[in-house]
Each structure stands twice: as structure tokens, then as C-alpha cells.
Motif scaffolding. Structure first.
Motif, PDB file in Angstrom:
ATOM      1  N   THR A 110      -2.393 -41.734  44.119  1.00 42.37           N
ATOM      2  CA  THR A 110      -3.286 -42.956  43.903  1.00 42.37           C
ATOM      3  C   THR A 110      -2.541 -43.697  42.599  1.00 42.37           C
ATOM      4  O   THR A 110      -2.026 -43.047  41.687  1.00 42.37           O
ATOM      5  N   LEU A 111      -2.481 -45.037  42.527  1.00 42.06           N
ATOM      6  CA  LEU A 111      -2.019 -45.671  41.615  1.00 42.06           C
ATOM      7  C   LEU A 111      -3.210 -46.461  40.998  1.00 42.06           C
ATOM      8  O   LEU A 111      -4.015 -46.910  41.616  1.00 42.06           O
ATOM      9  N   ALA A 112      -3.314 -46.423  39.521  1.00 46.87           N
ATOM     10  CA  ALA A 112      -4.018 -47.317  38.838  1.00 46.87           C
ATOM     11  C   ALA A 112      -3.388 -48.614  38.612  1.00 46.87           C
ATOM     12  O   ALA A 112      -2.208 -48.766  38.498  1.00 46.87           O
ATOM     13  N   LEU A 113      -4.134 -49.709  38.768  1.00 45.49           N
ATOM     14  CA  LEU A 113      -3.464 -51.092  38.731  1.00 45.49           C
ATOM     15  C   LEU A 113      -4.100 -51.939  37.649  1.00 45.49           C
ATOM     16  O   LEU A 113      -4.787 -51.847  37.133  1.00 45.49           O
ATOM     17  N   ALA A 114      -3.202 -52.949  37.418  1.00 41.16           N
ATOM     18  CA  ALA A 114      -3.421 -53.837  36.216  1.00 41.16           C
ATOM     19  C   ALA A 114      -4.250 -54.792  36.718  1.00 41.16           C
ATOM     20  O   ALA A 114      -4.615 -55.176  37.970  1.00 41.16           O
ATOM     21  N   ARG A 115      -5.038 -55.494  35.768  1.00 44.94           N
ATOM     22  CA  ARG A 115      -6.013 -56.590  36.018  1.00 44.94           C
ATOM     23  C   ARG A 115      -5.082 -58.030  35.775  1.00 44.94           C
ATOM     24  O   ARG A 115      -4.232 -58.208  35.117  1.00 44.94           O
ATOM     25  N   PRO A 116      -5.783 -58.962  36.770  1.00 41.29           N
ATOM     26  CA  PRO A 116      -5.010 -60.169  36.423  1.00 41.29           C
ATOM     27  C   PRO A 116      -5.254 -60.871  35.375  1.00 41.29           C
ATOM     28  O   PRO A 116      -6.287 -60.271  34.343  1.00 41.29           O
ATOM     29  N   VAL A 117      -4.569 -61.897  34.864  1.00 44.62           N
ATOM     30  CA  VAL A 117      -4.722 -62.481  33.604  1.00 44.62           C
ATOM     31  C   VAL A 117      -5.488 -63.765  34.051  1.00 44.62           C
ATOM     32  O   VAL A 117      -5.479 -64.470  34.981  1.00 44.62           O
ATOM     33  N   GLU A 118      -6.208 -64.141  32.735  1.00 45.59           N
ATOM     34  CA  GLU A 118      -7.108 -65.572  33.035  1.00 45.59           C
ATOM     35  C   GLU A 118      -6.600 -66.314  31.625  1.00 45.59           C
ATOM     36  O   GLU A 118      -6.712 -65.839  30.585  1.00 45.59           O
ATOM     37  N   LEU A 119      -5.708 -67.509  31.659  1.00 47.03           N
ATOM     38  CA  LEU A 119      -5.271 -68.013  30.698  1.00 47.03           C
ATOM     39  C   LEU A 119      -5.717 -69.397  30.571  1.00 47.03           C
ATOM     40  O   LEU A 119      -6.216 -69.993  31.510  1.00 47.03           O
ATOM     41  N   VAL A 125       1.990 -41.527  33.215  1.00 46.70           N
ATOM     42  CA  VAL A 125       0.993 -41.371  31.842  1.00 46.70           C
ATOM     43  C   VAL A 125       0.180 -40.238  32.005  1.00 46.70           C
ATOM     44  O   VAL A 125      -0.069 -39.550  32.968  1.00 46.70           O
ATOM     45  N   ILE A 126      -0.003 -39.680  30.548  1.00 42.99           N
ATOM     46  CA  ILE A 126      -0.979 -38.410  30.558  1.00 42.99           C
ATOM     47  C   ILE A 126      -2.447 -38.789  30.968  1.00 42.99           C
ATOM     48  O   ILE A 126      -2.818 -39.651  29.936  1.00 42.99           O
ATOM     49  N   GLY A 127      -3.209 -38.212  31.609  1.00 41.50           N
ATOM     50  CA  GLY A 127      -4.163 -38.289  31.830  1.00 41.50           C
ATOM     51  C   GLY A 127      -5.374 -37.655  31.324  1.00 41.50           C
ATOM     52  O   GLY A 127      -4.960 -36.558  30.505  1.00 41.50           O
ATOM     53  N   TYR A 187      -0.458 -42.338  37.534  1.00 39.09           N
ATOM     54  CA  TYR A 187       0.456 -43.219  37.891  1.00 39.09           C
ATOM     55  C   TYR A 187      -0.244 -44.522  37.733  1.00 39.09           C
ATOM     56  O   TYR A 187      -1.408 -44.705  38.349  1.00 39.09           O
ATOM     57  N   VAL A 188       0.615 -45.428  36.962  1.00 37.63           N
ATOM     58  CA  VAL A 188      -0.033 -46.770  36.701  1.00 37.63           C
ATOM     59  C   VAL A 188       0.980 -47.667  37.410  1.00 37.63           C
ATOM     60  O   VAL A 188       2.163 -47.638  36.786  1.00 37.63           O
ATOM     61  N   GLY A 189       0.379 -48.224  38.370  1.00 38.42           N
ATOM     62  CA  GLY A 189       1.232 -49.670  38.947  1.00 38.42           C
ATOM     63  C   GLY A 189       1.231 -50.885  37.889  1.00 38.42           C
ATOM     64  O   GLY A 189       0.419 -51.078  37.077  1.00 38.42           O
TER      65      GLY A 189
END
Length: 272
Positions: free
Chosen positions: A10-19, A93-95, A102-104
Motif C-alpha cells: 500500500t502506498l499513500a499518494l500525494a495530492r494534486p496542486v491548485e495554483l 515513513v514511521i506510521g 510507504y509514501v509515493g
């Protein structure tokens, strides 16, 4: 936080950006970038373009505007000289409870979700980091995570663009990567009318007179091949406006001080 599972991991995913970025003028550059990302039929693959130019000419703004034209989620990765391969792909990362999670990265998140990744200032990265992206940038279109042992394929809708500054604080791109980052789209300083539109877009509360003075300053500097950009012009005008409000004076009277504080006294000769 969005998660995805690949081969049982399982990977945690980042959020898209709004600029709040809008591309003004130079529509041909926008068309060139969109053409590079186009896929003509099922066997075709998109290019991995790079945007080249001096700092402050709008490379990231152009990339973001093109991505929004595709109506895709946009992800941003800021490259630095100490960017490691694992920073680009998956980081442990430590959860809770001391477990490893695991962070993508934003790159992997864009790959999984079929988004657009803006790899900003890519020529600040070392060859070791570029090597981890080699299979992503050719027809294999995947990355491999040493930490998890995963091979992560890119969604068919995934697109990437790399911005590169023309300055001394960068690395040479390896030739095998250079050939994968095509086409190269060069962004030069805008014409005077376009610079004025950009200033108006970013400083809608400014009087037209101060913006015209700043455009004249920039155009004279461009003619002497100085590196002063429209970003510098926005900062000069904004600071002049702030100082005029504090001193209860006309913004024009504060322009020389603003130029000196933002760019140094060597820029003063370009003021009309």
C-alpha cells in the motif's frame, strides 16, 4: 489521504496542486507543449518535453496552464541538488504504532492517477536521480522502487514536463536522459505588450502608469541582455506600491528605491 495498493504493498499518494497561475500571451508555446503531449493513436506515446529559459520567464506557469487545458490533476516536484532517487519514487515513513508506511512521491501519484507531473528545475538533479527515471522516459513508462521492490507502471494518461533554468547552479543532463527529454521548448522574455498584460494580471490593483514604467524598465534591460524577468518586474511594482502606501507618496517616486532593493543599484540605469 488517497492510497493505492500495488502487488500487495500500500502506498499513500500525494495530492494534486491548485495554483493561481494564468499563462498570458505567447499562445504558440502553449500549442507546442500540448502537441508534445498528444497521442495520435493506440500505439503512439507522448513526448516528455522540457521547457528551457532564464529564471522568471514563466516556465512553470506555462506547464501548469497546459496541464489544466488537459483537465488533468497537476502534481509538482521541486528538484534540488540533493534530490535522491527514493525522493522521486517511494519514501518509507514511521506510521502509527511504529509501523513502516510507504509514501509515493508526487511523481508516482501523477503516474498512478493519470495526472501531469511538473518536474521543476530538473537540471539541478544529479545523474543518479535521473537514472531512476530512465525507464519512465522511454516506451517502458515505469519506475522501480528499490525500497519496496515495486515496479510501478504509468497510467496511459500520465504526462510529464521538465523545466530547466539557464544558470550556473545546475548539472549537465546525461546524454541518455537528454535524448529522452524531447522536444525542447525555449521560453524567451515576452514582448512589451505581453509583459504589460502579465503585470496587469498579477497586480490588478496597480495604476497603469506604474506598470508602464516597469515594462519600459524591463524592455531596456532585455535589450542589454540582462537577466531581469517579468517576475522581477512584478516584485518591483508591488514593492513600490507598498512603499508608496506607507510613505503616502506616488508609486512612481518609489520606483528607483524598489528597483535598488529588488535587483541592486546596478539595475538603476535602465529606469527611464
Amino acid at each position: 489521504m488517497q492510497q493505492t495498493t500495488i502487488d500487495g504493498i500500500t502506498l499513500a499518494l500525494a495530492r494534486p496542486v491548485e495554483l493561481a497561475l494564468n499563462w498570458i500571451g505567447q499562445d504558440e508555446l502553449l500549442r507546442q507543449l500540448l502537441a508534445a503531449w498528444m497521442v495520435l493513436e493506440a500505439r503512439d506515446i507522448p513526448f516528455n518535453p522540457r521547457l528551457i529559459g532564464k529564471p522568471g520567464v514563466g516556465k512553470t506557469t506555462l506547464a501548469y496552464a497546459a496541464a489544466k487545458r488537459l483537465n488533468r490533476p497537476v502534481y509538482l516536484f521541486q528538484a534540488t541538488m540533493d534530490t535522491r532517487p527514493e525522493d522521486l519514487i517511494v519514501t518509507p515513513v514511521i506510521g502509527p504504532g511504529g509501523t513502516i508506511q510507504y509514501v509515493g512521491s508526487s511523481l508516482v501519484s501523477a503516474m498512478v492517477n493519470g495526472g501531469v507531473l511538473i518536474l521543476d528545475e530538473g537540471n539541478r538533479m544529479s545523474e543518479k536521480s535521473w537514472a531512476s527515471l530512465a525507464p519512465l522516459l522511454d516506451d517502458r513508462r515505469y519506475v522501480e522502487s528499490v525500497i519496496t521492490g515495486l515496479r510501478i507502471p504509468a497510467h496511459r494518461d500520465f504526462r510529464i514536463v521538465v523545466t530547466m533554468n539557464e544558470d550556473a547552479s545546475t548539472f549537465e543532463i546525461p546524454e541518455y536522459i537528454h535524448s529522452r527529454l524531447q522536444p525542447q521548448i525555449y521560453i524567451d522574455f515576452p514582448e512589451a505588450d505581453e509583459e504589460l498584460l502579465i503585470l496587469k494580471e498579477n497586480l490588478p490593483f496597480a495604476e497603469p502608469e506604474i506598470l508602464r514604467y516597469v515594462v519600459d524598465f524591463l524592455q531596456q534591460a532585455h535589450a542589454r541582455d540582462e537577466r531581469y524577468s517579468v517576475r522581477d518586474g512584478i516584485n518591483i511594482a508591488r514593492y513600490a506600491l507598498k512603499m508608496s502606501a506607507v510613505n503616502n507618496s506616488a508609486p512612481r517616486e518609489m520606483l528607483a528605491t524598489a528597483v535598488e532593493r529588488i535587483l541592486g543599484d546596478e539595475a538603476l540605469p535602465y529606469l527611464s
